[in-house]
Design a protein around this motif. Structure first.
Motif, PDB file in Angstrom:
ATOM      1  N   GLY A 138       5.628  -0.507   1.618  1.00 35.47           N
ATOM      2  CA  GLY A 138       4.878   0.632   1.109  1.00 35.47           C
ATOM      3  C   GLY A 138       5.565   1.312  -0.053  1.00 35.47           C
ATOM      4  O   GLY A 138       6.786   1.260  -0.180  1.00 35.47           O
ATOM      5  N   THR A 139       4.771   1.980  -0.882  1.00 36.27           N
ATOM      6  CA  THR A 139       5.328   2.742  -2.000  1.00 36.27           C
ATOM      7  C   THR A 139       5.978   4.031  -1.495  1.00 36.27           C
ATOM      8  O   THR A 139       6.917   4.531  -2.102  1.00 36.27           O
ATOM      9  CB  THR A 139       4.244   3.091  -3.037  1.00 36.27           C
ATOM     10  N   HIS A 140       5.458   4.550  -0.408  1.00 38.49           N
ATOM     11  CA  HIS A 140       5.989   5.744   0.262  1.00 38.49           C
ATOM     12  C   HIS A 140       5.889   5.490   1.767  1.00 38.49           C
ATOM     13  O   HIS A 140       5.162   6.176   2.485  1.00 38.49           O
ATOM     14  CB  HIS A 140       5.206   6.990  -0.139  1.00 38.49           C
TER      15      HIS A 140
ATOM     16  N   THR B 233      -1.503  -5.700  -4.201  1.00 38.80           N
ATOM     17  CA  THR B 233      -1.551  -4.293  -3.843  1.00 38.80           C
ATOM     18  C   THR B 233      -2.952  -3.883  -3.402  1.00 38.80           C
ATOM     19  O   THR B 233      -3.937  -4.525  -3.750  1.00 38.80           O
ATOM     20  CB  THR B 233      -1.103  -3.408  -5.027  1.00 38.80           C
TER      21      THR B 233
ATOM     22  N   CYS C  23       0.876  -1.174   0.000  1.00 45.29           N
ATOM     23  CA  CYS C  23       0.000   0.000   0.000  1.00 45.29           C
ATOM     24  C   CYS C  23       0.913   1.224   0.000  1.00 45.29           C
ATOM     25  O   CYS C  23       2.070   1.130  -0.391  1.00 45.29           O
ATOM     26  CB  CYS C  23      -0.999  -0.019   1.152  1.00 45.29           C
ATOM     27  N   THR C  24       0.435   2.344   0.464  1.00 48.52           N
ATOM     28  CA  THR C  24       1.241   3.569   0.425  1.00 48.52           C
ATOM     29  C   THR C  24       2.224   3.632   1.591  1.00 48.52           C
ATOM     30  O   THR C  24       3.423   3.522   1.405  1.00 48.52           O
ATOM     31  CB  THR C  24       0.334   4.821   0.402  1.00 48.52           C
TER      32      THR C  24
ATOM     33  N   ILE D 176       1.280   5.787 -12.184  1.00 42.01           N
ATOM     34  CA  ILE D 176       0.974   6.316 -10.853  1.00 42.01           C
ATOM     35  C   ILE D 176       0.362   7.703 -10.925  1.00 42.01           C
ATOM     36  O   ILE D 176      -0.282   8.147 -10.001  1.00 42.01           O
ATOM     37  CB  ILE D 176       2.198   6.317  -9.915  1.00 42.01           C
TER      38      ILE D 176
ATOM     39  N   GLN E 247       9.951   0.313   3.259  1.00 40.29           N
ATOM     40  CA  GLN E 247       9.825   0.858   1.917  1.00 40.29           C
ATOM     41  C   GLN E 247      10.032  -0.270   0.912  1.00 40.29           C
ATOM     42  O   GLN E 247      11.000  -1.024   1.013  1.00 40.29           O
ATOM     43  CB  GLN E 247      10.871   1.960   1.686  1.00 40.29           C
TER      44      GLN E 247
ATOM     45  N   TRP F 160       2.614   1.456  -9.705  1.00 44.49           N
ATOM     46  CA  TRP F 160       3.891   1.857  -9.097  1.00 44.49           C
ATOM     47  C   TRP F 160       4.865   0.685  -9.115  1.00 44.49           C
ATOM     48  O   TRP F 160       6.034   0.843  -9.488  1.00 44.49           O
ATOM     49  CB  TRP F 160       3.654   2.350  -7.669  1.00 44.49           C
TER      50      TRP F 160
ATOM     51  N   GLN G 279      -3.364   1.930  -8.505  1.00 44.68           N
ATOM     52  CA  GLN G 279      -2.252   2.889  -8.508  1.00 44.68           C
ATOM     53  C   GLN G 279      -0.998   2.236  -7.923  1.00 44.68           C
ATOM     54  O   GLN G 279       0.090   2.404  -8.465  1.00 44.68           O
ATOM     55  CB  GLN G 279      -2.636   4.141  -7.731  1.00 44.68           C
ATOM     56  N   HIS G 280      -1.146   1.474  -6.847  1.00 46.44           N
ATOM     57  CA  HIS G 280       0.005   0.765  -6.272  1.00 46.44           C
ATOM     58  C   HIS G 280       0.540  -0.284  -7.249  1.00 46.44           C
ATOM     59  O   HIS G 280       1.749  -0.470  -7.380  1.00 46.44           O
ATOM     60  CB  HIS G 280      -0.371   0.085  -4.947  1.00 46.44           C
TER      61      HIS G 280
ATOM     62  N   ASP H 261      -8.436   3.870   1.429  1.00 51.58           N
ATOM     63  CA  ASP H 261      -7.360   4.274   2.348  1.00 51.58           C
ATOM     64  C   ASP H 261      -7.977   4.924   3.587  1.00 51.58           C
ATOM     65  O   ASP H 261      -8.570   6.001   3.498  1.00 51.58           O
ATOM     66  CB  ASP H 261      -6.430   5.257   1.644  1.00 51.58           C
TER      67      ASP H 261
END
Length: 189
Positions: A39-41, A84, A9-10, A142, A70, A92, A88-89, A157
């Motif tokens: 996470g992506t971020h 994911t 996830c993020t 993304i 990360q 990414w 969007q994930h 989210d």
């Protein structure tokens, strides 16, 4: 070597830890699988975010010792299946390592694609089967615009929202975990 499953996830503090810890719980005792998350971020080093931590504990899930990570190319390379929270994930992940495109799915997409999968497939064969049976092969950039920020099948989210948002996210995740765990358990040893 266990078959590695990575959930993404993020921030790696709400959705992906829930997906990871619940799926690992369902697959507990089956040494064929190793489940982790990133996470992506990511909020690197953070624990599972409240109230998700309390909701998982109430289900008998141990969140002690969880630490957000990360996602990096090495994690993506070594994972046989990447699940994911959103499209969007998924985009990414595929942008970071295009070789993952046939191994990365939204959680909903993989659960849907494996419905009706033949019994007795090995884990890697199941992933290949799911890739060839996914409803629509479209990996988003993304930066792609989406309606209201979410696509069909995305897990909402809850970060920065109240308990109801966390409950709603968990209500999306729970049945997906059950479906995915069931199909993974049916894989050939």
């Amino acid at each position: 070597m266990p078959f590695r499953i990575l959930t993404v996830c993020t921030g790696n503090i709400c959705r992906s830890p829930a997906m990871h810890l619940l799926l690992a719980h369902e697959l507990a005792g089956d040494e064929r699988f190793a489940v982790s998350s990133a996470g992506t971020h990511a909020e690197v080093g953070w624990p599972v975010h409240p109230p998700m931590d309390r909701m998982l504990i109430a289900r008998g899930i141990d969140v002690e010792g969880f630490s957000a990570r990360q996602a990096d190319r090495h994690m993506l390379e070594e994972s046989g299946l990447i699940l994911t929270a959103t499209q969007q994930h998924r985009g990414w992940v595929a942008e970071r390592d295009p070789r993952t495109v046939r191994r990365v799915f939204t959680f909903t997409e993989f659960a849907d694609a494996t419905t009706g999968a033949p019994a007795g497939l090995e884990s890697a064969e199941l992933v290949a089967w799911a890739a060839s049976h996914r409803p629509a092969v479209r990996v988003r950039s993304i930066g792609a615009a989406t309606r209201r920020g979410y696509d069909e099948g995305d897990i909402l989210d809850p970060y920065g929202r109240g308990d109801a948002a966390f409950t709603a996210a968990l209500l999306q995740i729970d049945p997906l975990v059950q479906r995915v765990a069931r199909v993974l358990k049916s894989c050939a040893a």
